[in-house]
Motif scaffolding. Structure first.
Motif: not given
Length: 771
Positions: A189, A150, A131, A164, A146, A215, A127
């Protein structure tokens, strides 16, 4: 773990084993040959649309190998195009596997075949690696893959989003200390993700916007403290997220992006008043005089030519704001935008799924708000449109899916109609005049489908609030049900009182575990959900037990004949406070001006211990209705004193326990007053109960006692000093003198207005007690 166990679609272990063996050379060569792009494309083609192939790839640990391979790639800001294409294709294959339900379940069970904590840490490492790509903004397609990866890692619970985006240790320490200077709760992030969202919004990259919103939504849903997570996200970077959402709603023309933004608002404001209130705050107007608030941005999408799914989502968001309390029912858009939109989407020219959702939203909007119920009744023939949902159809030509939708349409329509007529007798009468409604209502009460039974109970509860409407249209109109109905109907006469009452009694008889409970103990009101069906059924019975007009209703007479009293006993012992309340309330209605046999039946099920536990119940409503029930039971008829005499000691003991509650004092003093009207009960039980008499005298003397309590005390004194023989009255005077009631009566007299009829009466009593 038996990886060759039976898979999806009944896939047998030997079939899976053959697939594994045939695919093994391809997977093995993937990481040993130079032509990887070709092999990746071949694997992707093999797995498209094939759950069995994806299951086989899970057994071969393909995802495990892809993760390991990605983590070995060079992590630099500028990498060669070939490396980018390799990683792009691998992430594409990985995301394709993650979309598979069978592969996702396999991943959850086997944790991607990682068994140690070192292996588990690779998810977190992957992960962070993804990022890095998002931060570098090297390739739009790679960024999209990506984001999808995620999102899948979060949804499969392979990575905790909090680790995260936030410094978990800092978050946990915020409860005991403030943040020091320069200390933050967020990791870089989160800012990267918001940057990607903002760039995607202004560049109209719809798939990137949808993926980022997904997300953030998963981050909220996966958090153990969802409310706190919502607040952290909405306040990050001075409310940057709100500005982005406002821009999406104001400028985006793509249906998928708008729907994602609306779904995101629903997640972000779920059960959170503080976050919801942010969306009703005004927006700083732009130079071109743009929208003034987020709500107005949402309402702008409630146009007849907007996509119907967007219109429904806008309605759902506004209704959620209403339920949160951040919007008032008087908000004009509900009457002039939301209700007309829902009425339009309920019509037959719309898709079945849209009609279903629209009717459900009508119920959600109007269930608790009388003013909106009134508006809905007057909105574009909405009542008639909902009634049309109940038109009989030939079910023999329907598929199983269509039949399920047909049943659900009837269920949601009945619920919506129940809400619209809950406080409007004219609407209730209009609905009950329709043959299909009456027949469906009767038939649904004994349906095996729980949804239909619940909907029928909701409608019956609304209609039963006007007993004449219910009796006129369901009982006195003794017609047979239409023969062309598409659901089973009871074989009894369709519109008869038995068809209503018998299923209701059967429903409340499902209360169980009565024998294991201590009847005399206090109820620990844990506010259990209980059985919602029993709550609804007992609420309807409570309404049906009311007399109306000049005498008993037909339904009330029938309930007494069916010995409803004994069926109510389990409700009085229930741990659910609403069931206890309905049980006591129904008994109170049944005993109002009732016969000797009804009083005897009620007294039979009400033990002294049970009465005491109900009068001391943690629910104030249960206590109040119990006191009213005692008042009805002691409302003496000529033939009742013999029955009551056997229970006077227990009733007076219950009264003594309840007098400590100031809310019950008026009713309980009137209960004692009723008993005192019978001379033998007054002399034998009341006057000799020194503790009870002392308590009543104290209440009379208290300045804090309300005027109604004092009036009840006057009536008590009056009942004590009237009736019976001369010897009885003389004995009463002696007891009152001994307990110093003269002073208390004098205080009552001083508080009475001189023109009040009781003022002179109390003066006479004082003179008699002074002699």
């Amino acid at each position: 773990m038996d990886v060759y166990g039976c898979g999806v679609d009944g896939m047998r272990s030997n079939e899976l084993e053959k697939l594994v063996l045939s695919n093994k050379p391809i997977v093995d060569s993937l990481f040993s040959q130079s032509d990887q792009l070709h092999l990746l494309q071949e694997i992707k083609n093999m797995t498209i649309g094939s759950e069995k192939q994806k299951r086989a790839m899970g057994v071969l640990q393909l995802s495990n190998r892809i993760v390991r391979f990605i983590l070995t790639l060079p992590q630099k800001e500028h990498v060669n195009e070939e490396s980018v294409q390799h990683e792009l294709q691998m992430l594409s294959v990985l995301n394709s596997l993650f979309k598979s339900p069978s592969f996702a379940s396999f991943v959850r069970a086997s944790r991607l075949d990682f068994a140690t904590s070192d292996d588990d840490s690779r998810f977190l490492e992957l992960t962070q690696h993804l990022f890095t790509h998002l931060r570098n903004k090297s390739n739009t397609n790679l960024s999209l893959q990506c984001l999808k990866a995620i999102s899948s890692l979060f949804k499969l619970d392979l990575v905790d989003p909090a680790h995260i985006f936030f410094n978990v240790e800092t978050l946990e320490s915020m409860d005991v200390r403030p943040l020091s200077k320069g200390e933050t709760t967020e990791t870089p992030n989160l800012r990267v993700l918001f940057d990607v969202l903002e760039d995607g919004t202004f560049q109209s990259c719809s798939q990137i916007v949808v993926s980022v919103l997904s997300i953030i939504s998963v981050t909220c849903l996966r958090s153990p403290d969802q409310s706190n997570m919502q607040q952290l996200l909405i306040s990050f970077d001075n409310g940057r997220l709100l500005d982005i959402i406002a821009h999406i709603l104001a400028s985006s023309k793509k249906q998928l992006v708008i729907e994602s933004a609306l779904h995101f608002i629903l997640t972000l404001t779920d059960r959170n008043y503080q976050v919801g209130s942010k969306f009703v705050e005004p927006i700083e107007k732009s130079a071109d005089g743009g929208p003034s608030s987020y709500v107005s941005l949402i309402c702008d999408h409630l146009k007849w030519d907007a996509h119907r799914s967007i219109q429904l989502l806008c309605c759902r968001v506004l209704i959620q704001f209403l339920n949160l309390g951040v919007l008032d029912p008087s908000f004009p858009k509900f009457a002039f935008k939301v209700l007309p939109t829902l009425a339009r989407l309920c019509k037959s020219d719309c898709d079945v799924t849209h009609r279903l959702e629209a009717a459900e939203l009508v119920f959600d909007l109007t269930e608790k708000h009388k003013e909106l119920q009134k508006c809905a009744v007057n909105t574009e023939r909405l009542v008639n449109v909902l009634i049309s949902y109940l038109d009989p159809v030939d079910v023999s030509n329907l598929t199983s899916v269509q039949l399920g939708q047909h049943i659900e349409m009837k269920s949601v329509a009945i619920r919506a109609l129940a809400s619209l007529c809950a406080n409007d007798w004219d609407t209730a009468a209009k609905i009950m005049k329709v043959d299909a409604v009456r027949a469906l209502l009767i038939g649904s009460l004994e349906e095996s489908d729980r949804r239909m039974r619940k909907s029928a109970l909701l409608l019956l509860l609304s209609v039963s609030r006007s007993i004449p409407v219910l009796i006129n249209h369901l009982v006195l109109n003794n017609q047979q049900a239409p023969a062309n109905l598409d659901f089973p109907v009871t074989t009894k006469t369709a519109n008869s009182v038995e068809s209503i009452c018998d299923p209701l009694i059967k429903e409340i008889q499902r209360v169980s575990n009565v024998s294991s409970m201590d009847c005399g103990g206090d109820h620990n009101d844990s506010n259990d959900d209980g059985d919602e069906m029993q709550v609804l059924a007992s609420s309807v019975l409570c309404n049906l037990a009311l007399p109306f007009c000049a005498g008993d209703s037909i339904a009330r007479q029938y309930l007494i004949q069916k010995h409803l009293v004994h069926s109510l006993c389990p409700l009085l012992h229930s741990s659910n406070s609403q069931l206890r309340l309905n049980g006591v309330w129904t008994l109170m209605n049944l005993t109002f001006q009732s016969s000797e046999s009804t009083v005897a039946s009620v007294l039979e099920i009400l033990s002294d211990d049970l009465l005491t536990s109900l009068i001391l119940d943690l629910s104030g409503e249960v206590c109040h209705k119990t006191a009213s029930l005692l008042l009805n039971l002691t409302n003496i008829h000529k033939e009742v004193p013999d029955i009551l005499g056997e229970r006077v000691v227990g009733i007076l003991s219950c009264v003594f326990c309840g007098l400590a509650n100031s809310e019950l004092q008026e009713l309980l003093i009137l209960v004692v007053t009723n008993i005192c009207r019978v001379p033998q009960l007054r002399i034998g039980y009341v006057l000799g109960n020194e503790k009870l008499m002392t308590d009543i005298r104290s209440i009379m003397s208290m300045s804090s006692s309300g005027f109604c309590v004092k009036l009840a005390s006057v009536r008590f004194i009056q009942s004590c000093l009237t009736g019976g023989s001369i010897e009885d009255r003389q004995r009463t005077f002696e007891v009152l003198k001994c307990l110093n009631f003269a002073d208390s009566i004098e205080m009552l007299r001083e508080e009475m207005p001189q023109q009040h009829v009781f003022h002179s009466l109390l003066g006479e009593y004082i003179r008699q007690l002074s002699n």
